[in-house]
Motif scaffolding. Sequence first.
Motif, mmCIF file in Angstrom:
data_model
loop_
_atom_site.group_PDB
_atom_site.id
_atom_site.type_symbol
_atom_site.label_atom_id
_atom_site.label_comp_id
_atom_site.label_asym_id
_atom_site.label_seq_id
_atom_site.Cartn_x
_atom_site.Cartn_y
_atom_site.Cartn_z
ATOM 1 N N ARG A 112 -82.206 24.685 -34.538
ATOM 2 C CA ARG A 112 -80.944 25.388 -34.775
ATOM 3 C C ARG A 112 -80.133 25.515 -33.496
ATOM 4 N N ALA A 113 -80.818 25.746 -32.386
ATOM 5 C CA ALA A 113 -80.116 25.864 -31.111
ATOM 6 C C ALA A 113 -79.445 24.552 -30.747
ATOM 7 N N SER A 114 -80.086 23.455 -31.053
ATOM 8 C CA SER A 114 -79.480 22.172 -30.716
ATOM 9 C C SER A 114 -78.359 21.812 -31.680
ATOM 10 N N SER A 115 -78.340 22.424 -32.854
ATOM 11 C CA SER A 115 -77.297 22.088 -33.819
ATOM 12 C C SER A 115 -76.049 22.957 -33.657
ATOM 13 N N VAL A 116 -76.124 24.026 -32.866
ATOM 14 C CA VAL A 116 -74.963 24.883 -32.636
ATOM 15 C C VAL A 116 -74.108 24.254 -31.553
ATOM 16 N N SER A 117 -72.839 24.064 -31.848
ATOM 17 C CA SER A 117 -71.945 23.505 -30.839
ATOM 18 C C SER A 117 -70.543 24.071 -31.036
ATOM 19 N N ALA A 118 -69.795 24.106 -29.953
ATOM 20 C CA ALA A 118 -68.415 24.556 -29.994
ATOM 21 C C ALA A 118 -67.570 23.544 -29.224
ATOM 22 N N SER A 119 -66.390 23.266 -29.740
ATOM 23 C CA SER A 119 -65.524 22.305 -29.069
ATOM 24 C C SER A 119 -64.075 22.580 -29.445
ATOM 25 N N PHE A 120 -63.185 22.014 -28.644
ATOM 26 C CA PHE A 120 -61.760 22.075 -28.954
ATOM 27 C C PHE A 120 -61.362 20.767 -29.617
ATOM 28 N N LYS A 121 -60.560 20.887 -30.638
ATOM 29 C CA LYS A 121 -60.053 19.718 -31.348
ATOM 30 C C LYS A 121 -58.537 19.830 -31.433
ATOM 31 N N ILE A 122 -57.912 18.704 -31.514
ATOM 32 C CA ILE A 122 -56.473 18.678 -31.755
ATOM 33 C C ILE A 122 -56.271 18.362 -33.233
ATOM 34 N N GLU A 123 -55.748 19.337 -33.949
ATOM 35 C CA GLU A 123 -55.469 19.179 -35.374
ATOM 36 C C GLU A 123 -53.976 18.921 -35.568
ATOM 37 N N ASN A 124 -53.630 18.360 -36.690
ATOM 38 C CA ASN A 124 -52.229 18.105 -37.028
ATOM 39 C C ASN A 124 -51.851 18.919 -38.253
ATOM 40 N N ARG A 125 -50.656 19.457 -38.217
ATOM 41 C CA ARG A 125 -50.157 20.174 -39.384
ATOM 42 C C ARG A 125 -48.776 19.627 -39.727
ATOM 43 N N PRO A 126 -48.476 19.570 -40.980
ATOM 44 C CA PRO A 126 -47.147 19.071 -41.354
ATOM 45 C C PRO A 126 -46.086 20.140 -41.091
ATOM 46 N N SER A 127 -44.985 19.718 -40.566
ATOM 47 C CA SER A 127 -43.856 20.630 -40.367
ATOM 48 C C SER A 127 -42.566 19.859 -40.632
ATOM 49 N N VAL A 128 -41.561 20.583 -41.017
ATOM 50 C CA VAL A 128 -40.285 19.975 -41.371
ATOM 51 C C VAL A 128 -39.307 20.187 -40.206
ATOM 52 N N VAL A 129 -38.782 19.061 -39.676
ATOM 53 C CA VAL A 129 -37.804 19.109 -38.594
ATOM 54 C C VAL A 129 -36.606 18.261 -39.033
ATOM 55 N N HIS A 130 -35.446 18.906 -39.181
ATOM 56 C CA HIS A 130 -34.207 18.238 -39.606
ATOM 57 C C HIS A 130 -34.396 17.497 -40.928
ATOM 58 N N GLY A 131 -35.154 18.099 -41.825
ATOM 59 C CA GLY A 131 -35.324 17.499 -43.144
ATOM 60 C C GLY A 131 -36.382 16.400 -43.188
ATOM 61 N N ILE A 132 -37.076 16.156 -42.099
ATOM 62 C CA ILE A 132 -38.119 15.121 -42.055
ATOM 63 C C ILE A 132 -39.466 15.822 -41.832
ATOM 64 N N VAL A 133 -40.475 15.389 -42.604
ATOM 65 C CA VAL A 133 -41.818 15.941 -42.451
ATOM 66 C C VAL A 133 -42.525 15.167 -41.342
ATOM 67 N N ILE A 134 -42.931 15.878 -40.286
ATOM 68 C CA ILE A 134 -43.672 15.242 -39.198
ATOM 69 C C ILE A 134 -44.971 16.002 -38.982
ATOM 70 N N LYS A 135 -45.907 15.374 -38.309
ATOM 71 C CA LYS A 135 -47.184 16.016 -37.999
ATOM 72 C C LYS A 135 -47.095 16.592 -36.589
ATOM 73 N N THR A 136 -47.285 17.881 -36.498
ATOM 74 C CA THR A 136 -47.229 18.570 -35.218
ATOM 75 C C THR A 136 -48.653 18.891 -34.773
ATOM 76 N N PRO A 137 -49.054 18.442 -33.593
ATOM 77 C CA PRO A 137 -50.422 18.738 -33.127
ATOM 78 C C PRO A 137 -50.533 20.171 -32.616
ATOM 79 N N TYR A 138 -51.717 20.741 -32.807
ATOM 80 C CA TYR A 138 -52.010 22.074 -32.276
ATOM 81 C C TYR A 138 -53.489 22.128 -31.919
ATOM 82 N N PRO A 139 -53.866 22.893 -30.893
ATOM 83 C CA PRO A 139 -55.288 22.990 -30.510
ATOM 84 C C PRO A 139 -56.039 23.900 -31.469
#
Length: 147
Positions: A112-139
């Motif tokens: 169990r100790a070896s299976s526990v891990s923590a990390s930072f990932k960059i996820e993408n979320r959809p957002s609307v900018v000027h009527g266009i849907v783009i993917k905005t990255p966030y940590p």
Amino acid sequence: MKKMILFGLLLILSSTLFSQITTTATPTVKTDYLKKSKNQKTTAWILLGGGTALSAAGIAVGFSEVLVDISNIFSSEPEKTSNTGEVLFYTGLASMAGSIPLFIASSNNRKRASSVSASFKIENRPSVVHGIVIKTPYPALSVKIGI
């Protein structure tokens, strides 16, 4: 008036009974699992070694009792029966058997100790900018606990 005082005391008593201090549960981390694993393995080795020593002592006491019984056959002394050797031997066997679940639990906690891990990932979320849907990255913080 007596009923009101009795009711008030009962109300105060019941509020203290249910007013327990609650602690926030902290997530178990890798070091906790490793420490628990080490403690369990140490206890298991102590039980195994102690059980082996008790069993060996029980066998030695049992053989000496057998020799005394053999020597008492040819003498007129009354027989003294003692089961000290048997008690030591079976107590040692129980101690050795009790160490097996601790070895298993120790290896499970190490896994169990070896299976526990923590990390930072960059996820993408959809957002609307000027009527266009783009993917905005966030940590994002990712915590993996394999149970």
